[in-house]
Design a protein around this motif. Structure first.
Motif, PDB file in Angstrom:
ATOM      1  N   ALA A 244       0.826  -1.209   0.000  1.00  0.00           N
ATOM      2  CA  ALA A 244       0.000   0.000   0.000  1.00  0.00           C
ATOM      3  C   ALA A 244       0.861   1.260   0.000  1.00  0.00           C
ATOM      4  CB  ALA A 244      -0.933   0.004   1.205  1.00  0.00           C
ATOM      5  N   GLU A 245       1.992   1.205   0.713  1.00  0.00           N
ATOM      6  CA  GLU A 245       2.892   2.358   0.742  1.00  0.00           C
ATOM      7  C   GLU A 245       3.548   2.565  -0.624  1.00  0.00           C
ATOM      8  OE1 GLU A 245       4.951   2.763   4.927  1.00  0.00           O
ATOM      9  OE2 GLU A 245       4.955   0.678   4.329  1.00  0.00           O
ATOM     10  N   ARG A 246       3.946   1.451  -1.270  1.00  0.00           N
ATOM     11  CA  ARG A 246       4.528   1.574  -2.619  1.00  0.00           C
ATOM     12  C   ARG A 246       3.509   2.147  -3.595  1.00  0.00           C
ATOM     13  NH1 ARG A 246       6.042  -3.717  -1.634  1.00  0.00           N
ATOM     14  NH2 ARG A 246       4.692  -4.463  -3.321  1.00  0.00           N
ATOM     15  N   HIS A 247       2.272   1.653  -3.506  1.00  0.00           N
ATOM     16  CA  HIS A 247       1.223   2.155  -4.402  1.00  0.00           C
ATOM     17  C   HIS A 247       1.031   3.654  -4.226  1.00  0.00           C
ATOM     18  CE1 HIS A 247      -0.744  -2.110  -4.623  1.00  0.00           C
ATOM     19  NE2 HIS A 247       0.456  -2.066  -5.152  1.00  0.00           N
ATOM     20  N   ALA A 248       1.017   4.091  -2.977  1.00  0.00           N
ATOM     21  CA  ALA A 248       0.838   5.517  -2.706  1.00  0.00           C
ATOM     22  C   ALA A 248       1.991   6.327  -3.291  1.00  0.00           C
ATOM     23  CB  ALA A 248       0.728   5.762  -1.204  1.00  0.00           C
ATOM     24  N   ARG A 249       3.223   5.804  -3.184  1.00  0.00           N
ATOM     25  CA  ARG A 249       4.383   6.507  -3.724  1.00  0.00           C
ATOM     26  C   ARG A 249       4.318   6.574  -5.250  1.00  0.00           C
ATOM     27  NH1 ARG A 249       9.007   6.041  -0.297  1.00  0.00           N
ATOM     28  NH2 ARG A 249      10.281   6.693  -2.091  1.00  0.00           N
ATOM     29  N   ILE A 250       3.908   5.482  -5.889  1.00  0.00           N
ATOM     30  CA  ILE A 250       3.822   5.462  -7.356  1.00  0.00           C
ATOM     31  C   ILE A 250       2.772   6.459  -7.835  1.00  0.00           C
ATOM     32  CG2 ILE A 250       3.214   4.055  -9.368  1.00  0.00           C
ATOM     33  CD1 ILE A 250       4.350   1.621  -7.769  1.00  0.00           C
ATOM     34  N   VAL A 251       1.618   6.442  -7.175  1.00  0.00           N
ATOM     35  CA  VAL A 251       0.549   7.362  -7.562  1.00  0.00           C
ATOM     36  C   VAL A 251       0.982   8.808  -7.323  1.00  0.00           C
ATOM     37  CG1 VAL A 251      -1.800   8.097  -7.020  1.00  0.00           C
ATOM     38  CG2 VAL A 251      -1.293   5.675  -7.250  1.00  0.00           C
ATOM     39  N   ALA A 252       1.700   9.038  -6.236  1.00  0.00           N
ATOM     40  CA  ALA A 252       2.184  10.385  -5.950  1.00  0.00           C
ATOM     41  C   ALA A 252       3.142  10.860  -7.046  1.00  0.00           C
ATOM     42  CB  ALA A 252       2.879  10.419  -4.589  1.00  0.00           C
ATOM     43  N   GLU A 253       3.983   9.959  -7.563  1.00  0.00           N
ATOM     44  CA  GLU A 253       4.871  10.327  -8.664  1.00  0.00           C
ATOM     45  C   GLU A 253       4.078  10.671  -9.917  1.00  0.00           C
ATOM     46  OE1 GLU A 253       8.204  10.822  -8.965  1.00  0.00           O
ATOM     47  OE2 GLU A 253       8.129  10.750  -6.784  1.00  0.00           O
ATOM     48  N   LEU A 254       2.996   9.924 -10.156  1.00  0.00           N
ATOM     49  CA  LEU A 254       2.171  10.191 -11.332  1.00  0.00           C
ATOM     50  C   LEU A 254       1.377  11.483 -11.196  1.00  0.00           C
ATOM     51  CD1 LEU A 254       0.902   6.594 -12.173  1.00  0.00           C
ATOM     52  CD2 LEU A 254       2.492   7.993 -13.498  1.00  0.00           C
ATOM     53  N   GLU A 255       1.209  11.941  -9.971  1.00  0.00           N
ATOM     54  CA  GLU A 255       0.588  13.254  -9.799  1.00  0.00           C
ATOM     55  C   GLU A 255       1.524  14.348 -10.299  1.00  0.00           C
ATOM     56  OE1 GLU A 255      -1.170  16.147  -6.263  1.00  0.00           O
ATOM     57  OE2 GLU A 255       0.168  14.491  -5.796  1.00  0.00           O
ATOM     58  N   LYS A 256       2.833  14.122 -10.114  1.00  0.00           N
ATOM     59  CA  LYS A 256       3.814  15.135 -10.479  1.00  0.00           C
ATOM     60  C   LYS A 256       4.262  15.035 -11.930  1.00  0.00           C
ATOM     61  CE  LYS A 256       6.373  13.780  -6.936  1.00  0.00           C
ATOM     62  NZ  LYS A 256       7.467  13.665  -5.948  1.00  0.00           N
ATOM     63  N   ARG A 257       4.222  13.799 -12.483  1.00  0.00           N
ATOM     64  CA  ARG A 257       4.729  13.569 -13.841  1.00  0.00           C
ATOM     65  C   ARG A 257       3.731  12.743 -14.637  1.00  0.00           C
ATOM     66  NH1 ARG A 257      10.227  10.632 -13.328  1.00  0.00           N
ATOM     67  NH2 ARG A 257       9.449   9.864 -11.327  1.00  0.00           N
ATOM     68  N   GLU A 258       3.806  12.851 -15.962  1.00  0.00           N
ATOM     69  CA  GLU A 258       2.899  12.106 -16.831  1.00  0.00           C
ATOM     70  C   GLU A 258       3.190  10.611 -16.811  1.00  0.00           C
ATOM     71  OE1 GLU A 258       0.296  13.062 -18.567  1.00  0.00           O
ATOM     72  OE2 GLU A 258       0.421  15.188 -18.060  1.00  0.00           O
ATOM     73  N   ALA A 259       4.473  10.225 -16.615  1.00  0.00           N
ATOM     74  CA  ALA A 259       4.854   8.814 -16.664  1.00  0.00           C
ATOM     75  C   ALA A 259       6.069   8.577 -15.772  1.00  0.00           C
ATOM     76  CB  ALA A 259       5.158   8.389 -18.097  1.00  0.00           C
ATOM     77  N   VAL A 260       6.215   7.328 -15.324  1.00  0.00           N
ATOM     78  CA  VAL A 260       7.365   6.919 -14.529  1.00  0.00           C
ATOM     79  C   VAL A 260       7.879   5.592 -15.070  1.00  0.00           C
ATOM     80  CG1 VAL A 260       6.739   8.123 -12.408  1.00  0.00           C
ATOM     81  CG2 VAL A 260       5.808   5.850 -12.831  1.00  0.00           C
ATOM     82  N   ARG A 261       9.178   5.335 -14.878  1.00  0.00           N
ATOM     83  CA  ARG A 261       9.791   4.119 -15.393  1.00  0.00           C
ATOM     84  C   ARG A 261       9.925   3.081 -14.295  1.00  0.00           C
ATOM     85  NH1 ARG A 261      11.556   4.385 -20.329  1.00  0.00           N
ATOM     86  NH2 ARG A 261      12.850   2.525 -20.037  1.00  0.00           N
ATOM     87  N   VAL A 262       9.794   1.803 -14.684  1.00  0.00           N
ATOM     88  CA  VAL A 262       9.895   0.699 -13.732  1.00  0.00           C
ATOM     89  C   VAL A 262      11.252   0.703 -13.041  1.00  0.00           C
ATOM     90  CG1 VAL A 262      10.060  -1.818 -13.531  1.00  0.00           C
ATOM     91  CG2 VAL A 262       8.206  -0.799 -14.851  1.00  0.00           C
ATOM     92  N   ALA A 263      12.324   0.841 -13.804  1.00  0.00           N
ATOM     93  CA  ALA A 263      13.669   0.795 -13.230  1.00  0.00           C
ATOM     94  C   ALA A 263      13.885   1.899 -12.205  1.00  0.00           C
ATOM     95  CB  ALA A 263      14.712   0.896 -14.347  1.00  0.00           C
ATOM     96  N   GLU A 264      13.383   3.062 -12.518  1.00  0.00           N
ATOM     97  CA  GLU A 264      13.526   4.199 -11.609  1.00  0.00           C
ATOM     98  C   GLU A 264      12.764   3.958 -10.309  1.00  0.00           C
ATOM     99  OE1 GLU A 264      12.343   8.957 -11.557  1.00  0.00           O
ATOM    100  OE2 GLU A 264      12.035   7.750 -13.361  1.00  0.00           O
ATOM    101  N   LEU A 265      11.533   3.446 -10.422  1.00  0.00           N
ATOM    102  CA  LEU A 265      10.729   3.162  -9.230  1.00  0.00           C
ATOM    103  C   LEU A 265      11.354   2.065  -8.380  1.00  0.00           C
ATOM    104  CD1 LEU A 265       7.167   3.252 -10.823  1.00  0.00           C
ATOM    105  CD2 LEU A 265       8.095   4.907  -9.209  1.00  0.00           C
ATOM    106  N   ALA A 266      11.862   1.023  -9.033  1.00  0.00           N
ATOM    107  CA  ALA A 266      12.487  -0.081  -8.303  1.00  0.00           C
ATOM    108  C   ALA A 266      13.679   0.408  -7.496  1.00  0.00           C
ATOM    109  CB  ALA A 266      12.909  -1.183  -9.279  1.00  0.00           C
ATOM    110  N   ALA A 267      14.482   1.275  -8.093  1.00  0.00           N
ATOM    111  CA  ALA A 267      15.649   1.801  -7.384  1.00  0.00           C
ATOM    112  C   ALA A 267      15.250   2.691  -6.218  1.00  0.00           C
ATOM    113  CB  ALA A 267      16.541   2.575  -8.364  1.00  0.00           C
ATOM    114  N   SER A 268      14.287   3.565  -6.430  1.00  0.00           N
ATOM    115  CA  SER A 268      13.902   4.507  -5.373  1.00  0.00           C
ATOM    116  C   SER A 268      13.162   3.825  -4.224  1.00  0.00           C
ATOM    117  CB  SER A 268      13.054   5.637  -5.951  1.00  0.00           C
ATOM    118  OG  SER A 268      11.811   5.144  -6.424  1.00  0.00           O
ATOM    119  N   LEU A 269      12.455   2.725  -4.531  1.00  0.00           N
ATOM    120  CA  LEU A 269      11.688   2.023  -3.495  1.00  0.00           C
ATOM    121  C   LEU A 269      12.408   0.792  -2.951  1.00  0.00           C
ATOM    122  CD1 LEU A 269       8.116   2.270  -5.102  1.00  0.00           C
ATOM    123  CD2 LEU A 269       9.117   3.704  -3.328  1.00  0.00           C
TER     124      LEU A 269
END
Length: 260
Positions: free
Chosen positions: A4-29
């Protein structure tokens, strides 16, 4: 980190940007790319993201900010009053109710003193004020939010001991896949507890809420027994809601201004 925390972080990134990359999310999380792909798939099923090659894209306009009560109060006031009149018609003398926080539920609270012998529990400071001294009122404890709701463990614990006939619930978003949503994670938890304490869940949401997603899901649409909205809903929205909620009541807003 919980899913649930990861989901919230991913959605929060999509609020700021149009798209996010899997590799970038995996590294940051600090999780595997496979885990992120599963997270994106789950978010897509909820209507909160769209899978694209190498990542996820924004699927809708999100509403994550939690505006204060005074900011929201003046928005669509006539429509909220019309919805409130439909809601109070469901209340019988002597009923026990729970009324959640929100400007539409506040409009309902102003009408409830016209019904004799009510007991109303609420986690809203504003709702309690609107009820005045003519209605037996139970106010939960909890942490205060910008929308004047009381949320968190204290509020949820008090709700676990209550049994009411109807829970009237205001929501921030109403989405066919994302369900009933709110920007506040703790408020979502408290509202779920309020729904569980009630024999019947009645959701109050004007037509501008349809298709809107906020950060935290309260419940799927199917959890609601009744939805009270307004005639501003499109035909597509009406069909979607009729398929998921047993009773949908549409307040006529054409004469709303004459009653405000």
């Amino acid at each position: 980190m919980l899913a649930a925390e990861r989901h919230a972080r991913i959605v929060a990134e999509l609020e700021k940007r149009e798209a996010v990359r899997v590799a970038e999310l995996a590294a940051s999380l600090s999780v595997s790319e496979m885990t992120i792909r599963r997270d994106i798939e789950q978010l897509e099923n909820l209507g909160l993201a769209r899978r694209v090659h190498g990542g996820a894209a924004r699927v809708v306009d999100f509403a994550f900010a939690e505006p204060g009560f005074e900011v929201k109060f003046g928005h669509h006031a006539d429509t909220k009053s019309a919805i409130a009149r439909e809601a109070v018609a469901l209340v019988r003398p002597g009923s026990t109710l729970f009324v959640t926080a929100g400007t539409t539920t506040f409009a309902l609270a102003k009408l409830l003193p016209t019904v004799p012998d009510l007991t109303v529990a609420t986690n809203s400071i504003k709702v309690a004020e609107a009820l005045g001294h003519s209605v037996r009122t139970i106010l939960t404890g909890g942490e205060r939010t910008p929308s004047e709701a009381l949320v968190g463990p204290l509020a949820t614990a008090s709700l676990a001991r209550l049994h009411v006939e109807i829970c009237f619930m205001g929501v921030h978003g109403l989405h066919p896949r994302g369900g009933l949503t709110t920007p506040n994670l703790l408020e979502a938890e408290t509202n779920r507890a309020a729904a569980d304490a009630a024999a019947r869940l009645v959701v109050l949401a004007d037509s501008t809420k349809y298709g809107l997603l906020s950060l935290a899901q309260i419940s799927p649409l199917e959890r609601a027994d009744t939805l009270i909205s307004d005639t501003g809903l499109s035909d597509v929205a009406r069909r979607e809601l009729d398929d998921r909620i047993p009773h949908v009541i549409l307040a006529d807003t054409s004469t709303a201004g004459s009653h405000a």
